[in-house]
Design a protein around this motif. Structure first.
Motif, mmCIF file in Angstrom:
data_model
loop_
_atom_site.group_PDB
_atom_site.id
_atom_site.type_symbol
_atom_site.label_atom_id
_atom_site.label_comp_id
_atom_site.label_asym_id
_atom_site.label_seq_id
_atom_site.Cartn_x
_atom_site.Cartn_y
_atom_site.Cartn_z
ATOM 1 N N UNK A 183 -111.696 39.245 18.672
ATOM 2 C CA UNK A 183 -111.418 38.107 19.522
ATOM 3 C C UNK A 183 -110.424 37.172 18.945
ATOM 4 N N UNK A 184 -109.223 36.963 19.611
ATOM 5 C CA UNK A 184 -108.319 35.883 18.789
ATOM 6 C C UNK A 184 -108.236 34.772 20.094
ATOM 7 N N UNK A 185 -108.284 33.540 19.575
ATOM 8 C CA UNK A 185 -107.869 32.356 20.300
ATOM 9 C C UNK A 185 -106.795 31.480 19.550
ATOM 10 N N UNK A 186 -105.739 31.212 20.363
ATOM 11 C CA UNK A 186 -104.859 30.202 20.133
ATOM 12 C C UNK A 186 -105.100 28.914 20.624
ATOM 13 N N UNK A 187 -105.236 28.017 19.914
ATOM 14 C CA UNK A 187 -105.645 26.494 20.648
ATOM 15 C C UNK A 187 -105.312 25.479 20.091
ATOM 16 N N UNK A 188 -105.551 24.159 20.339
ATOM 17 C CA UNK A 188 -105.015 22.965 19.965
ATOM 18 C C UNK A 188 -106.191 22.182 19.904
ATOM 19 N N UNK A 189 -106.211 20.972 19.003
ATOM 20 C CA UNK A 189 -106.987 20.014 19.373
ATOM 21 C C UNK A 189 -106.692 18.818 20.123
ATOM 22 N N UNK A 190 -108.068 17.897 20.580
ATOM 23 C CA UNK A 190 -107.530 16.886 21.439
ATOM 24 C C UNK A 190 -106.687 15.892 20.914
ATOM 25 N N UNK A 191 -106.449 15.689 19.678
ATOM 26 C CA UNK A 191 -105.384 14.824 19.195
ATOM 27 C C UNK A 191 -104.127 15.542 18.686
ATOM 28 N N UNK A 192 -103.910 16.777 18.996
ATOM 29 C CA UNK A 192 -102.657 17.564 18.670
ATOM 30 C C UNK A 192 -101.788 16.978 19.762
ATOM 31 N N UNK A 207 -117.234 32.832 30.211
ATOM 32 C CA UNK A 207 -116.235 32.283 30.682
ATOM 33 C C UNK A 207 -114.921 33.186 30.705
ATOM 34 N N UNK A 208 -114.951 34.168 30.098
ATOM 35 C CA UNK A 208 -113.912 35.222 29.931
ATOM 36 C C UNK A 208 -112.789 34.656 28.973
ATOM 37 N N UNK A 209 -111.552 34.935 29.624
ATOM 38 C CA UNK A 209 -110.139 34.435 28.875
ATOM 39 C C UNK A 209 -110.225 32.901 28.512
ATOM 40 N N UNK A 210 -109.784 32.520 27.368
ATOM 41 C CA UNK A 210 -109.394 30.927 27.371
ATOM 42 C C UNK A 210 -108.873 30.340 28.692
ATOM 43 N N UNK A 211 -109.295 29.071 29.011
ATOM 44 C CA UNK A 211 -108.909 28.498 30.168
ATOM 45 C C UNK A 211 -107.537 27.587 30.053
ATOM 46 N N UNK A 212 -107.627 27.037 28.647
ATOM 47 C CA UNK A 212 -106.356 26.171 28.476
ATOM 48 C C UNK A 212 -106.281 26.069 26.985
ATOM 49 N N UNK A 213 -104.937 25.586 26.484
ATOM 50 C CA UNK A 213 -105.011 25.736 25.079
ATOM 51 C C UNK A 213 -105.975 24.561 24.472
ATOM 52 N N UNK A 214 -106.703 23.572 25.157
ATOM 53 C CA UNK A 214 -107.672 22.927 24.718
ATOM 54 C C UNK A 214 -109.159 23.530 24.752
ATOM 55 N N UNK A 215 -109.180 24.439 25.659
ATOM 56 C CA UNK A 215 -110.399 25.007 25.834
ATOM 57 C C UNK A 215 -110.367 26.533 25.683
ATOM 58 N N UNK A 216 -110.755 27.035 24.263
ATOM 59 C CA UNK A 216 -110.527 28.417 24.293
ATOM 60 C C UNK A 216 -111.862 29.161 24.549
#
Length: 458
Positions: free
Chosen positions: A322-331, A449-458
């Motif tokens: 699995x690969x996720x590219x994501x951010x943090x809330x304060x990014x 949930x399948x795919x990541x739904x947004x950069x905030x929610x992997x």
């Protein structure tokens, strides 16, 4: 094989969602995704009250991970016996005298002998399956060739089979001559071997049988492992689901300034808590992710950095990836990087729609690549779209250009488009999927949930 123009026409006709019909053109899909991406980027810039921080309140470090796959069951002996019978029938129909493998994925599949249960050395231990005609039925004869001083240990291996034979070779004997003495060799009957077998073993077998062809197993044999059973899919599903849950749990504990190495330790702890073996993880921040397999940096996370985690492990020998590219809330991610994230996400979605029974593996790669090229990233998607997954993390068949492999029910693949702009940003999203009995693609991570739904929610 269909012409490229015919395949392209079929691809355009397969783009479906709950809001559009199969006959929508690719240009309308591009418009739809472009508008959705712009709207979502605008939304993310002003989002302030929802994010991973909400998960950190009274958050127990790895809650729930251990229980997620606690009910997983190994492949039972009866299923392995059926695999042996299927193999024996192919060998008989093809006029082959035997199939030979050493400990590894194929020996695991046909005989429950993995590299974990028997370490490879210069002294070969071999699994031999040969077809025997008994009362008009083809049955599998199973023989294990073992070093003589290891015979007692070899007999402890839980090898399914009807009257499994163990034949030993002494240190002053040729193991390949001993192995072939168990077979009825004829010049016109080839010996099939595991295509991943070490060359010195193949060479030894050929020298011991100079008049017989020793050759890699053909497609009919390799397809047996490529088409997963329900029991195999259950293990793959749980392993991939819990890997996503591990990434989410790690995200909830990250902060601006944390280092890649620290996150690497965290993801390994989470995967271990989940019960996965053979764990691995790639953690890359910011422009480090522009190298798909990483660099030697131990970068501290900056506010403008995306986080890429590529991770996996094994559950009862079956892999997750699995690969996720994501951010943090304060990014504070640059809008152009967020736009790339959504373009990669759209490419993954389109490929998932096209991946169906009967489609070519190259057509699935092409639809993701064409979308990203059309969005202005030509040359920045630098690797194939995906690989098969099962008893190996990377196995045939592969989702790549230049192939005419046909997708079949039971196949399982990774779907991992990415954009890599060196010195700036790297984004990859990866979920594995399988082809169900209806011929449709289903994410192995669908249950969470399948795919990541947004950069905030992997």
């Amino acid at each position: 094989m269909k012409s490229d123009s015919h395949v392209d026409k079929e691809i355009a006709q397969t783009f479906v969602t709950s809001k559009v019909t199969r006959t929508r053109s690719l240009s309308k899909w591009r418009l739809f995704f472009s508008l959705a991406i712009c709207a979502t980027i605008f939304y993310l810039q002003f989002l302030t009250n929802d994010g991973p921080e909400s998960l950190s309140v009274d958050y127990d470090r790895w809650t729930g991970l251990a229980s997620h796959c606690s009910g997983a069951q190994p492949i039972n002996g009866s299923e392995i016996l059926q695999r042996q019978e299927n193999l024996a029938k192919i060998l008989y129909d093809n006029g082959a005298s035997a199939y030979i493998a050493e400990p590894g994925a194929n020996a695991q599949y046909f005989g429950n002998i993995s590299e974990a249960t028997w370490h490879l050395s210069e002294r070969p231990l071999l699994l031999i399956i040969s077809p025997i005609l008994e009362e008009a039925s083809i049955v599998a004869k199973v023989t294990v060739i073992t070093p003589a001083f290891e015979e007692t240990r070899a007999r402890l291996l839980p090898v399914p089979g009807i009257d499994v034979s163990f034949v030993s070779w002494a240190e002053d004997e040729d193991p390949y001559t001993v192995a072939l003495s168990t077979l009825e060799l004829e010049p016109e009957r080839p010996i099939y071997v595991d295509g991943m077998m070490r060359y010195f073993i193949v060479d030894g077998l050929q020298k011991a049988a100079p008049g017989v062809r020793v050759m890699s197993a053909p497609l009919e044999v390799t397809q047996l492992r490529a088409r997963k059973s329900q029991a195999e899919l259950d293990l793959l599903r749980c392993a991939n689901e819990v890997t996503v849950l591990c990434i989410r749990a790690v995200q909830a504990q990250m902060y601006i300034g944390i280092r890649e190495s620290q996150v690497g330790v965290m993801i390994d702890e989470a995967l271990a808590a989940a019960g996965l073996a053979e764990r691995w993880a790639l953690v890359l921040f910011g422009e480090n992710a522009a190298l798909p397999h990483g660099s030697g940096s131990d970068r501290a996370l900056g506010k403008a950095d995306f986080i890429l985690i590529d991770a996996g492990g094994t559950l009862l020998e079956y892999h997750s990836d699995v690969t996720r590219t994501f951010m943090l809330h304060d990014s504070s991610i640059p809008p152009e990087h967020t736009r790339i994230w959504y373009d990669v996400h759209a490419a993954q979605t389109l490929a998932h729609t096209v991946a169906r029974e009967g489609a070519t593996t190259s057509a699935v790669d092409k639809v993701a690549r064409d979308w990203l090229d059309g969005r202005g990233y030509k040359g920045y998607f630098t690797h194939r779209l995906g690989h098969g997954i099962g008893l190996e993390d990377h196995e045939a068949p592969y989702l790549r250009g230049g192939t005419d492999d046909i997708i079949q029910t039971g196949n399982a693949f990774s779907n991992e488009p990415g954009i890599y702009i060196e010195g700036k940003v790297g984004i990859r999203l990866e979920d594995c999927f399988y082809i169900d009995k209806g011929g449709n693609s289903v994410f192995l991570t669908k249950g969470i949930g399948g795919q990541a739904s947004s950069p905030l929610h992997p």
